[in-house]
Every structure is written in structure tokens, then in C-alpha cells.
Scaffold this active site. Structure first.
Site, mmCIF file in Angstrom:
data_model
loop_
_atom_site.group_PDB
_atom_site.id
_atom_site.type_symbol
_atom_site.label_atom_id
_atom_site.label_comp_id
_atom_site.label_asym_id
_atom_site.label_seq_id
_atom_site.Cartn_x
_atom_site.Cartn_y
_atom_site.Cartn_z
ATOM 1 N N ARG A 60 -3.476 -4.195 -8.708
ATOM 2 C CA ARG A 60 -4.497 -4.558 -7.755
ATOM 3 C C ARG A 60 -5.924 -5.048 -8.054
ATOM 4 N NH1 ARG A 60 -0.815 -1.725 -4.424
ATOM 5 N NH2 ARG A 60 -1.166 0.232 -4.977
ATOM 6 N N HIS A 64 -8.892 -7.973 -6.245
ATOM 7 C CA HIS A 64 -10.123 -7.291 -6.056
ATOM 8 C C HIS A 64 -11.166 -8.014 -6.720
ATOM 9 C CE1 HIS A 64 -9.704 -3.862 -3.252
ATOM 10 N NE2 HIS A 64 -8.402 -3.917 -3.768
ATOM 11 N N ASN A 92 -13.730 -0.827 -2.698
ATOM 12 C CA ASN A 92 -13.271 -0.232 -3.873
ATOM 13 C C ASN A 92 -13.717 1.192 -4.190
ATOM 14 O OD1 ASN A 92 -12.560 -2.764 -4.467
ATOM 15 N ND2 ASN A 92 -14.519 -3.230 -5.772
ATOM 16 N N PRO A 161 -10.873 -7.462 2.501
ATOM 17 C CA PRO A 161 -10.769 -6.896 3.909
ATOM 18 C C PRO A 161 -10.718 -5.290 3.992
ATOM 19 C CG PRO A 161 -9.041 -7.590 2.724
ATOM 20 C CD PRO A 161 -10.176 -7.797 1.750
ATOM 21 N N HIS A 191 1.862 -3.933 -2.221
ATOM 22 C CA HIS A 191 1.885 -2.574 -1.946
ATOM 23 C C HIS A 191 3.356 -1.956 -1.972
ATOM 24 C CE1 HIS A 191 -1.862 -2.987 0.713
ATOM 25 N NE2 HIS A 191 -2.115 -2.904 -0.473
ATOM 26 N N ASP A 243 5.135 2.825 0.237
ATOM 27 C CA ASP A 243 6.654 2.365 0.785
ATOM 28 C C ASP A 243 7.434 3.564 0.326
ATOM 29 O OD1 ASP A 243 7.460 1.871 -1.739
ATOM 30 O OD2 ASP A 243 8.197 -0.163 -1.190
#
Length: 337
Positions: A60, A64, A92, A161, A191, A243
Site C-alpha cells: 500500500r 500513499h 498514515n 481519502p 485490500h 477480507d
């Protein structure tokens, strides 16, 4: 000539205007550091064994980093007395982790080819490796980025976001970077691995949209599970799986969204919003289509750059030491001394 002469030009270069990524290409280090990609993958393999969750965190980093003034390694910079970096920005702080994995990769590279491989490129390669090593697709990355000379907490706060974001706001955000609705949904599939904090879902569980009630999009048994994980008095840094297969990069994330088992609001809204639902359903039934779209999105996101001065940092956390009268060339490419 005085460095002040160049100040107006440097300020102009720092304006957020995206430029083509013409200098990026596969095999950029084939002559200057041919072992670069294998070195980074070895570091990622060791990270996987040591702490599997770290791969999701490093993957990720690309998002970012690239969304804030382009893919320039700015998010890796520590704060200084004169600069508030991006590590403590709203999106962050207490969220991004595993910076030490990038440190280890940089240290290994510096031993073999010092001053050659940028931290920005390490992020891109490590993100790709995180996906490939957890069961996802592998792909050829374009390289040749330079590292920024500064970072901006304010820029990160203004761009990144919130977990409360909905599909409509995410579509608008991604469109600013020429990323499509399909790119948004596919990249949200990052994700597929990792965990999120209770902090990010408390409002969904107890006060969605100020109603004092849980998000009606929750599948009831899943909501009960999350309520046990994140009661009102919980330490909000407690984490839950994003998940049902958090260590495997697959399309389970999209299957979970279809069944109302999305962890974050910004995830579940992709299924409840008509414009994104089509892609969620497609990816939930066709993993190959998801993998293909994810790779395309990661490559497009990796092309995001801004015309600004740069360097190859020797330590990803700090800019290189330079004399006061250092000048940079006006193209924002290699520094000149």
C-alpha cells in the site's frame, strides 16, 4: 551564480502538474545495478516469513506515495525541524507501517550498487513483489524515478481519502489522476491482503451517517463479528482482517463485498454504488479479470510524476547531505554538484 536566481524556477517546478513518464522503462537498472530486482524480492521473501502482514503494508506504500506529488518516495521521509513529513498525516498515522522493510531493501542495495537505486523505485518493486509473493499476479515494472527532496503532511492530508469515503468521492479523486472507475475498483482490491483498525469502522458499527445505528449494508452475522472485535470501549488500534483470506492475494475481497462483508466503508460502498458495482461483481466471479485490471492500474499509478527536482537518496528516511550552494538542473532530473 547565486542559488536565489533559481528560486522562482524551483517554485514553478514544484507546482502539482503531472508530466509524462517518458523516462521510466523496464530494465532501467540492467547495467547499473542488474541485481536490484532480485535483491528486493529476497528482502520481501524474508519479510513474508518474519511477519506476513508486512507485505500488505508495503504494497500500500505505492498508493500513499504516488497520490501525493507523484511516485517520489516522499512518504518515506522522516520529519525534520523544518519539515512536517507525510508519516504523521491523517491517512498514515497509526496506519502505515513496515517502513523498516524498505530500509532493509535500501541497505542491501547500497552494499551492491551504492547511490544507484532510488527509494521511489524500491517502493514500486516492493509493492509488485508483495502481490506476487502472496499469490497474486507478477508483472514487469517501469523504473527510473528520482526521490523527492521534501515531503508535505498538508498535501497528504488534502489528497488521501478517509475510510469514511464513498464511491462517488473516490471516483472523483481517481479521475484527477486519470485513473478510471475500473482502475479504482481493481486497485481497491489491494485490500485482498492485510488488516484494518477498529478506528476505521467504529462509525459504521455504531453511528453510520449520524443515525446512531450500524451501516445497513453489513451482513448481520459479519456485523456481529466486528462488534465483538470492536466494542465501544475497544482500543481502536485493534485490527481485523480486510477480507476472509487476509494472507492470500485473490478475489475473495470482491466476493465479500457482494455478500455485505466489506470491512471499510470505502470498500463496501463500491458494491452499493451502481457505477462501481458492475466491476465488483465481475471481479468477484473472474479472478483473472481482476488480476489483469489490477496490474494495469498499478502500472498507471506508477506513472504518476510531477516535474520537480530530485535525487537518489542513500537513506530513504532523509535527503542526502549537500552544501548550501547546491543547484539542481531545471529539468527536475539528476542533481548537479
Amino acid at each position: 551564480m547565486s542559488p536565489l536566481f533559481f528560486l522562482p524556477f524551483l517554485l514553478l517546478l514544484l507546482l502539482p502538474i503531472a508530466v509524462p513518464a517518458a523516462q521510466l522503462r523496464p530494465g532501467h537498472y540492467s547495467e547499473t545495478c542488474p541485481e536490484a530486482e532480485s535483491i528486493i524480492r529476497d528482502v520481501m521473501k524474508k519479510a513474508l516469513v518474519k511477519e506476513p502482514r508486512s507485505l500488505a503494508s508495503v504494497m500500500r506504500f505505492q498508493f500513499h506515495d504516488c497520490f501525493v506529488n507523484g511516485c517520489d518516495g516522499s512518504m518515506l521521509l522522516d520529519d525534520t525541524p523544518t519539515m512536517l513529513g507525510e508519516k504523521l498525516s491523517l491517512s498514515n498515522i497509526n496506519s502505515l507501517r513496515s517502513y523498516e522493510v524498505v530500509d532493509e531493501a535500501k541497505e542491501a542495495l547500497e552494499k551492491v550498487c551504492p547511490g544507484v537505486v532510488s527509494c521511489a523505485d524500491i517502493v514500486i518493486m516492493a509493492a509488485r513483489d508483495a502481490v506476487a509473493l502472496t499469490g497474486g499476479p507478477d508483472w514487469e515494472v517501469k523504473l527510473g524515478r528520482l526521490d523527492s527532496l521534501s515531503a508535505s503532511q498538508e498535501a497528504s492530508d488534502n489528497i488521501m481519502p478517509s475510510p469514511r469515503a464513498n464511491a462517488s468521492s473516490l471516483i472523483d479523486l481517481f479521475a484527477k489522476f486519470n485513473l478510471s472507475v475500473k482502475d479504482l475498483v481493481a486497485l481497491s482490491g489491494s485490500h485482498s491482503i492485510g488488516q484494518g483498525r477498529c478506528f476505521s469502522i467504529m462509525f459504521r458499527l455504531y453511528n453510520q451517517s449520524g443515525t446512531g445505528r450500524p451501516d445497513p449494508a453489513f451482513e448481520p452475522k459479519y456485523r456481529e463479528k466486528l462488534s465483538r472485535l470492536c466494542p465501544l470501549n475497544v482500543d481502536q488500534n485493534v485490527t481485523g482482517d480486510l477480507d476472509a483470506t487476509p494472507l492470500v492475494f485473490d478475489n475473495q475481497y470482491f466476493k465479500d463485498l457482494v455478500s455485505g462483508r466489506g470491512f471499510l466503508n470505502s470498500d463496501q460502498t463500491l458494491y452499493t454504488y451502481p457505477q462501481t458495482r458492475t466491476y465488483v461483481k465481475q471481479f468477484s466471479s473472474k479472478q483473472g479479470e481482476f488480476f489483469k485490471a489490477f496490474v494495469e492500474g498499478m502500472i498507471k499509478m506508477g506513472d504518476l510524476q510531477f516535474d520537480q527536482p530530485g535525487e537518489v537518496r542513500r537513506n530513504c528516511r532523509v535527503v542526502n547531505h549537500r552544501p548550501v550552494n547546491t543547484l539542481w538542473n531545471l529539468g527536475g532530473m539528476n542533481p548537479t554538484f
